[in-house]
Design a protein around this motif. Structure first.
Motif, PDB file in Angstrom:
ATOM      1  N   UNK A  14      46.095  47.981  45.107  1.00  0.00           N
ATOM      2  CA  UNK A  14      46.298  47.049  44.004  1.00  0.00           C
ATOM      3  C   UNK A  14      47.540  46.181  44.226  1.00  0.00           C
ATOM      4  N   UNK A  15      48.513  46.717  44.957  1.00  0.00           N
ATOM      5  CA  UNK A  15      49.707  45.915  45.277  1.00  0.00           C
ATOM      6  C   UNK A  15      49.444  44.938  46.409  1.00  0.00           C
ATOM      7  N   UNK A  16      48.468  45.266  47.272  1.00  0.00           N
ATOM      8  CA  UNK A  16      48.202  44.449  48.461  1.00  0.00           C
ATOM      9  C   UNK A  16      46.781  43.866  48.424  1.00  0.00           C
ATOM     10  N   UNK A  17      46.454  43.216  47.344  1.00  0.00           N
ATOM     11  CA  UNK A  17      45.100  42.681  47.168  1.00  0.00           C
ATOM     12  C   UNK A  17      44.750  41.638  48.222  1.00  0.00           C
ATOM     13  N   UNK A  18      45.765  40.980  48.793  1.00  0.00           N
ATOM     14  CA  UNK A  18      45.496  39.930  49.774  1.00  0.00           C
ATOM     15  C   UNK A  18      44.853  40.480  51.047  1.00  0.00           C
ATOM     16  N   UNK A  19      44.907  41.806  51.257  1.00  0.00           N
ATOM     17  CA  UNK A  19      44.309  42.407  52.450  1.00  0.00           C
ATOM     18  C   UNK A  19      42.830  42.716  52.267  1.00  0.00           C
ATOM     19  N   UNK A  20      42.313  42.466  51.082  1.00  0.00           N
ATOM     20  CA  UNK A  20      40.927  42.771  50.770  1.00  0.00           C
ATOM     21  C   UNK A  20      40.189  41.482  50.401  1.00  0.00           C
ATOM     22  N   UNK A  21      38.825  41.465  50.474  1.00  0.00           N
ATOM     23  CA  UNK A  21      37.949  42.599  50.778  1.00  0.00           C
ATOM     24  C   UNK A  21      37.875  42.888  52.272  1.00  0.00           C
ATOM     25  N   UNK A  22      37.557  44.112  52.596  1.00  0.00           N
ATOM     26  CA  UNK A  22      37.363  44.552  53.983  1.00  0.00           C
ATOM     27  C   UNK A  22      35.876  44.528  54.286  1.00  0.00           C
ATOM     28  N   UNK A  23      35.518  43.877  55.353  1.00  0.00           N
ATOM     29  CA  UNK A  23      34.107  43.795  55.762  1.00  0.00           C
ATOM     30  C   UNK A  23      33.737  45.100  56.480  1.00  0.00           C
ATOM     31  N   UNK A  24      32.904  45.911  55.850  1.00  0.00           N
ATOM     32  CA  UNK A  24      32.585  47.231  56.413  1.00  0.00           C
ATOM     33  C   UNK A  24      31.766  47.119  57.688  1.00  0.00           C
ATOM     34  N   UNK A  25      31.197  45.937  57.964  1.00  0.00           N
ATOM     35  CA  UNK A  25      30.405  45.760  59.183  1.00  0.00           C
ATOM     36  C   UNK A  25      31.231  45.259  60.361  1.00  0.00           C
ATOM     37  N   UNK A  77      35.578  37.178  42.777  1.00  0.00           N
ATOM     38  CA  UNK A  77      36.441  37.168  41.602  1.00  0.00           C
ATOM     39  C   UNK A  77      37.014  38.506  41.185  1.00  0.00           C
ATOM     40  N   UNK A  78      36.486  39.597  41.699  1.00  0.00           N
ATOM     41  CA  UNK A  78      36.934  40.919  41.247  1.00  0.00           C
ATOM     42  C   UNK A  78      38.391  41.176  41.600  1.00  0.00           C
ATOM     43  N   UNK A  79      38.786  40.768  42.814  1.00  0.00           N
ATOM     44  CA  UNK A  79      40.144  41.059  43.258  1.00  0.00           C
ATOM     45  C   UNK A  79      41.199  40.290  42.471  1.00  0.00           C
ATOM     46  N   UNK A  80      40.802  39.181  41.888  1.00  0.00           N
ATOM     47  CA  UNK A  80      41.751  38.373  41.124  1.00  0.00           C
ATOM     48  C   UNK A  80      41.799  38.759  39.652  1.00  0.00           C
ATOM     49  N   UNK A  81      40.945  39.662  39.245  1.00  0.00           N
ATOM     50  CA  UNK A  81      40.877  40.031  37.829  1.00  0.00           C
ATOM     51  C   UNK A  81      42.132  40.783  37.393  1.00  0.00           C
ATOM     52  N   UNK A  82      42.736  40.386  36.275  1.00  0.00           N
ATOM     53  CA  UNK A  82      43.906  41.124  35.768  1.00  0.00           C
ATOM     54  C   UNK A  82      43.546  42.514  35.269  1.00  0.00           C
ATOM     55  N   UNK A 112      39.603  48.749  35.702  1.00  0.00           N
ATOM     56  CA  UNK A 112      38.212  48.922  36.138  1.00  0.00           C
ATOM     57  C   UNK A 112      38.055  50.058  37.146  1.00  0.00           C
ATOM     58  N   UNK A 113      38.985  50.137  38.089  1.00  0.00           N
ATOM     59  CA  UNK A 113      38.811  51.085  39.199  1.00  0.00           C
ATOM     60  C   UNK A 113      39.556  52.398  39.000  1.00  0.00           C
TER      61      UNK A 113
END
Length: 416
Positions: free
Chosen positions: A315-326, A384-389, A394-395
Motif C-alpha cells: 500500500x505504501x509502494x503502489x507505483x510498483x503495481x500491478x504485477x503482470x503474473x505472466x 483504477x483500483x490502485x488509485x482508490x483511497x 478493500x483489501x
C-alpha cells in the motif's frame, strides 16, 4: 522438596522461553537405543499459555545469580525456587518418553554459581541421556552466554540444537535492565556455536563418520515490549543475527509483567498481534527478499497491527503495481500480497504452458479479493483500483481472533 513439586515450579518457570523447536533433528531409532527424532518434528505438548511444543520443557533450576529486571527468576524476586539434580532430569525425561508424553527434552536454567558451572550441569544431563541410556530423541540445550568454548563444544556433541538468548533487542536495553549481561558476551557464544556447526559440516563432507555438532543449529529469543524499542530495531537485530551467525530461528516473546516490577518496565503486555506481526516480518526477511527498511521504514518504524507487513508495504509502494503474473520475475511475484513461495513456484510452472488467468489463481487457492488490485492476468487489469483511497479498506482482512497456528498455516499455504 519432592520431584513432583519441583516439576510444577520449574515447568511453569520455563514457559517464558519461546526459543524451542524440534525441527532439524534427524536422529534415527536403533535396536539398542531409545527414541528417535523425525525431520517433521513433534507436536504433542502445550505450554500453559497455549504455545505448541514437542518437548519436556523445564528449567534445571530457577535460582539465578543475575538480577535482570524483566525476569521472574531474577535474584531479587521472591518467586518459589527449586532445583533438579541432573539425575532427576534424566529420570523424568525417560519416564515421560516411555509413557509417550514426549519425544525430546528442552532444558534451560537460571545461572547458578557461574556460567561454566551451570553449563556443566546441563551437559551432564545430555551426556547421561546419550551415553548411559542411549537416548536418540531430540535434545535442545541452553548455551549459557559466557561459558567456556570447551563446554560449548561438549554441549554441541550431545544436543541437537543450542540456543543462547540475546533477550533484549539492543545493548542499551540490556545495560538498562540487565547490566550483568551484554551483546558482546552472548555474541561470542553464538559465534563459537556457528563456527563449530560449520566446521562439523565440513568434516562430515570428508567423512560421514565425523561427529555431529548441534545438527539442528542454533536459535535465540528476544523479549518484545519490555522497552520502547521499535519494531525496526528489533528486526534489524534479528537480521544481523541471521547473517552473522546463521541462526535457524529468532523467537519473539511478548513481555509478560511480573510481580514487584521495576518502574522502568511497562505495566501491561504488548498486544499479542505485535508478536505475530514480527514473526510475519521475520518470514519476509528470510524467504521473500525484503529488507528491514522496506517493512519498517524510518517514518513508520513499528509494524502495523491492522494488516500484515507485506500488505502494508504494498500500500505504501503502489507505483510498483500491478504485477503482470505472466511476465514478472519470481522476485516481483513474491511481493504481491496474498502470494507466497509455494504459490509463486506453482505459478511459474503453469505459465510455461499457457497464459495465467484468474481461474488459474483460484485453483491455486490464491485469495482473489486480496490480490486482484495488485496483479494483471490474461483476463484482468485492475483499472483504477490502485488509485482508490479506499484500497486499504478493500483489501484489509476483517479483524479475527488470532489462531495459535496462523503463522504456520500462512507459511504452508503461501498466502503471506
Amino acid at each position: 522438596m519432592d520431584v513432583r513439586k519441583k516439576l510444577e515450579i520449574l515447568a511453569d518457570a520455563a514457559k517464558y522461553d519461546a526459543s524451542c523447536s524440534s525441527s532439524g533433528g534427524k536422529r534415527k531409532a536403533s535396536k539398542e537405543g531409545l527414541g528417535s527424532v523425525e525431520g517433521m518434528g513433534i507436536c504433542h505438548s502445550y505450554t500453559p499459555d497455549g504455545r505448541c511444543v514437542s518437548l519436556l520443557k523445564i528449567l534445571l533450576t530457577n535460582f539465578c545469580i543475575y538480577d535482570c529486571q524483566y525476569c521472574i527468576n531474577r535474584i531479587s524476586s521472591d518467586t518459589a525456587r527449586a532445583r533438579f539434580t541432573p539425575a532427576e532430569v534424566v529420570l523424568l525425561t525417560l519416564d515421560f518418553y516411555k509413557r509417550n508424553y514426549i519425544e525430546g527434552l528442552f532444558l534451560s536454567s537460571g545461572v547458578i554459581k557461574s556460567p561454566d558451572y551451570t553449563m556443566e550441569q546441563l551437559i551432564e544431563v545430555a551426556r547421561s541421556l546419550r551415553e548411559v541410556h542411549l537416548f536418540q530423541g531430540y535434545i535442545h540445550l541452553k548455551a549459557v552466554p559466557g561459558a567456556s568454548k570447551e563446554l560449548i563444544d561438549e554441549a554441541g556433541r550431545y544436543a541437537d540444537r543450542l540456543s543462547a538468548n540475546i533477550e533484549l533487542p539492543t545493548d542499551g536495553d540490556l545495560r538498562k535492565l540487565a547490566p550483568e549481561k551484554s551483546f558482546a558476551v552472548t555474541g561470542e557464544t553464538m559465534k563459537e556455536i556457528s563456527t563449530r556447526v560449520e566446521q562439523s559440516k565440513a568434516e562430515r563432507k570428508e567423512s560421514p563418520r565425523a561427529p555431529k555438532f548441534a545438527p539442528a543449529g542454533q536459535s535465540t529469543q528476544m523479549i518484545v515490549g519490555a522497552t520502547p524499542t521499535p519494531d525496526a530495531t528489533i528486526l534489524d537485530t534479528a537480521s544481523r543475527l541471521y547473517s552473522r551467525f546463521g541462526l535457524k530461528r529468532v523467537y519473539y516473546s511478548a513481555y509478560s509483567p511480573i510481580p514487584i516490577v521495576d518502574a522502568r518496565l511497562p505495566a501491561k503486555s504488548p498486544p499479542l498481534v505485535r508478536e505475530h506481526r514480527l514473526y510475519q516480518a521475520d518470514w519476509l526477511l528470510r524467504f521473500y527478499g525484503f529488507r528491514v527498511d522496506e517493512l519498517a521504514p524510518s517514518e513508520a518504524p513499528d509494524l502495523s497491527l491492522e494488516m500484515d507487513p507485506k500488505l502494508a508495504w504494498a500500500l505504501r509502494r503502489r507505483e510498483l503495481f500491478p504485477v503482470d503474473v505472466n511476465r514478472a520475475p519470481r522476485e516481483s511475484l513474491l511481493r504481491v500480497p496474498g502470494m507466497g513461495v509455494r504459490t509463486v513456484d506453482r505459478l511459474l510452472r503453469i505459465r510455461r504452458w499457457h497464459r495465467v488467468t484468474l481461474a488459474d489463481l483460484a485453483r491455486l487457492r490464491v485469495p482473489l479479493t486480496r490480490v486482484k488490485p495488485f496483479i494483471q492476468t490474461a483476463d484482468h487489469r485492475p483499472t483504477g483500483l490502485l488509485d482508490s483511497p479506499r484500497l486499504a479498506e478493500r483489501v484489509k482482512p476483517p479483524a479475527t481472533q488470532l489462531s495459535l497456528f496462523t503463522s504456520a498455516q500462512e507459511a504452508l499455504t503461501g498466502e503471506l
